[in-house]
Design an enzyme around this catalytic site. Structure first.
Site, PDB file in Angstrom:
ATOM      1  N   ASP A 121      -7.397   0.406   3.429  1.00  0.00           N
ATOM      2  CA  ASP A 121      -7.310  -0.544   4.517  1.00  0.00           C
ATOM      3  C   ASP A 121      -7.431  -0.049   5.685  1.00  0.00           C
ATOM      4  O   ASP A 121      -7.702   1.021   6.061  1.00  0.00           O
ATOM      5  CB  ASP A 121      -6.148  -1.452   4.420  1.00  0.00           C
ATOM      6  CG  ASP A 121      -4.821  -0.588   4.631  1.00  0.00           C
ATOM      7  OD1 ASP A 121      -4.642  -0.267   5.747  1.00  0.00           O
ATOM      8  OD2 ASP A 121      -3.958  -0.402   3.692  1.00  0.00           O
ATOM      9  N   TYR A 122      -7.745  -0.704   7.045  1.00  0.00           N
ATOM     10  CA  TYR A 122      -7.962  -0.419   8.411  1.00  0.00           C
ATOM     11  C   TYR A 122      -7.046   0.601   8.907  1.00  0.00           C
ATOM     12  O   TYR A 122      -7.325   1.491   9.564  1.00  0.00           O
ATOM     13  CB  TYR A 122      -8.097  -1.553   9.144  1.00  0.00           C
ATOM     14  CG  TYR A 122      -8.753  -1.565  10.413  1.00  0.00           C
ATOM     15  CD1 TYR A 122      -9.979  -0.957  10.670  1.00  0.00           C
ATOM     16  CD2 TYR A 122      -7.948  -1.880  11.776  1.00  0.00           C
ATOM     17  CE1 TYR A 122     -10.516  -0.664  12.050  1.00  0.00           C
ATOM     18  CE2 TYR A 122      -8.408  -1.627  12.935  1.00  0.00           C
ATOM     19  CZ  TYR A 122      -9.580  -1.178  13.064  1.00  0.00           C
ATOM     20  OH  TYR A 122     -10.186  -0.959  14.185  1.00  0.00           O
TER      21      TYR A 122
END
Length: 257
Positions: A121-122
């Site tokens: 994820d980011y």
């Protein structure tokens, strides 16, 4: 049990094309040429399902299937597989319409048709594998092969060993079902935070953050350090390296190739 090498040996006698079998095995990371010759004479190598015990055989890896101790030897000079250390706030994608940094900003356009195997994820960081080998990618990401992934997570709050053990033995129920960790150990802790090492094979989105968040310990930092046999090691954030043939062979073996 494979029978003695006959058809393939005859093909060698009639054809001088291809690469010597021991040379191909050495290029694939099985050791020195001499060691690979010993593997052949010891009866550990098959070509197209037939046992090879004589030296000097030539093979075409693009047309023939070579196995050592039952595991397939995969060599394609057009294929490349990378280990990349994704920093925080880099999108696990090659392009982003919003203009955020992506994996393309790290690897550029040097490799044709390369894509990532799985995501981070980011806000998470650490090991991502990238390849242009579609077969390898399919196997690595398929739930059937249950490739283990290792993370170092920094949690808010002080977590106990009892909680760690419960996440392994019982697990927790999330919106999409029950999930358990394969392993969990506490590396360090103080009054405000705990660093844990967790291993699990689930590839569900944000799964580590969701597990610990569900029991009241939000993840402040998450770093993936290993995927199957491939380790992040001392690879710096924002950099990558090409996997060796030995690493590709061990990853391929783990996912049934």
């Amino acid at each position: 049990m494979p029978h003695a090498y006959s058809r393939a040996q005859k093909a060698h006698e009639d054809n001088t094309d291809g690469i010597r079998l021991q040379k191909l095995l050495a290029q694939a990371g099985f050791g020195s040429r001499r060691k690979c010759e010993e593997m052949i004479t010891d009866g550990r190598v098959e070509v197209d399902g037939e046992l090879v015990t004589e030296l000097g055989s030539r093979v075409d890896p693009s047309k023939q299937q070579i196995r050592v101790d039952g595991s397939r030897v995969r060599i394609n000079t057009n294929h490349v597989t990378l280990a990349l250390n994704k920093p925080r706030r880099v999108l696990s994608a090659m392009d982003d319409p919003k203009g955020r940094f992506t994996l393309r900003d790290i690897v550029g356009d040097k490799y044709d048709r390369i894509f990532h195997m799985g995501r981070l994820d980011y806000e998470s960081e650490g090991l991502l594998l990238m390849t242009n080998d579609g077969e390898l990618s399919q196997h690595v990401m398929h739930p059937k092969y249950e490739v283990e992934k290792t993370y170092i997570a920094t949690l808010e709050g002080k977590i106990s060993g009892t909680v760690c053990r419960r996440l392994v033995t019982t697990g927790v129920q999330l919106d999409d079902g029950w999930i358990k960790l394969d392993r969990c150990s506490i590396l360090d802790s103080n009054r405000d935070s705990t660093i844990v090492k967790v291993v699990l094979h689930s590839g569900k989105n944000r799964i580590v953050r969701r597990i610990f968040g569900s029991i009241g310990y939000p993840v402040k930092r998450l770093v993936r350090t290993q995927i199957g046999p491939i380790k992040l090691g001392d690879l710096k954030p924002g950099s990558y390296r090409v996997l060796s043939q030995t690493e590709i062979r061990s990853l391929s073996k783990e996912v049934g190739l």
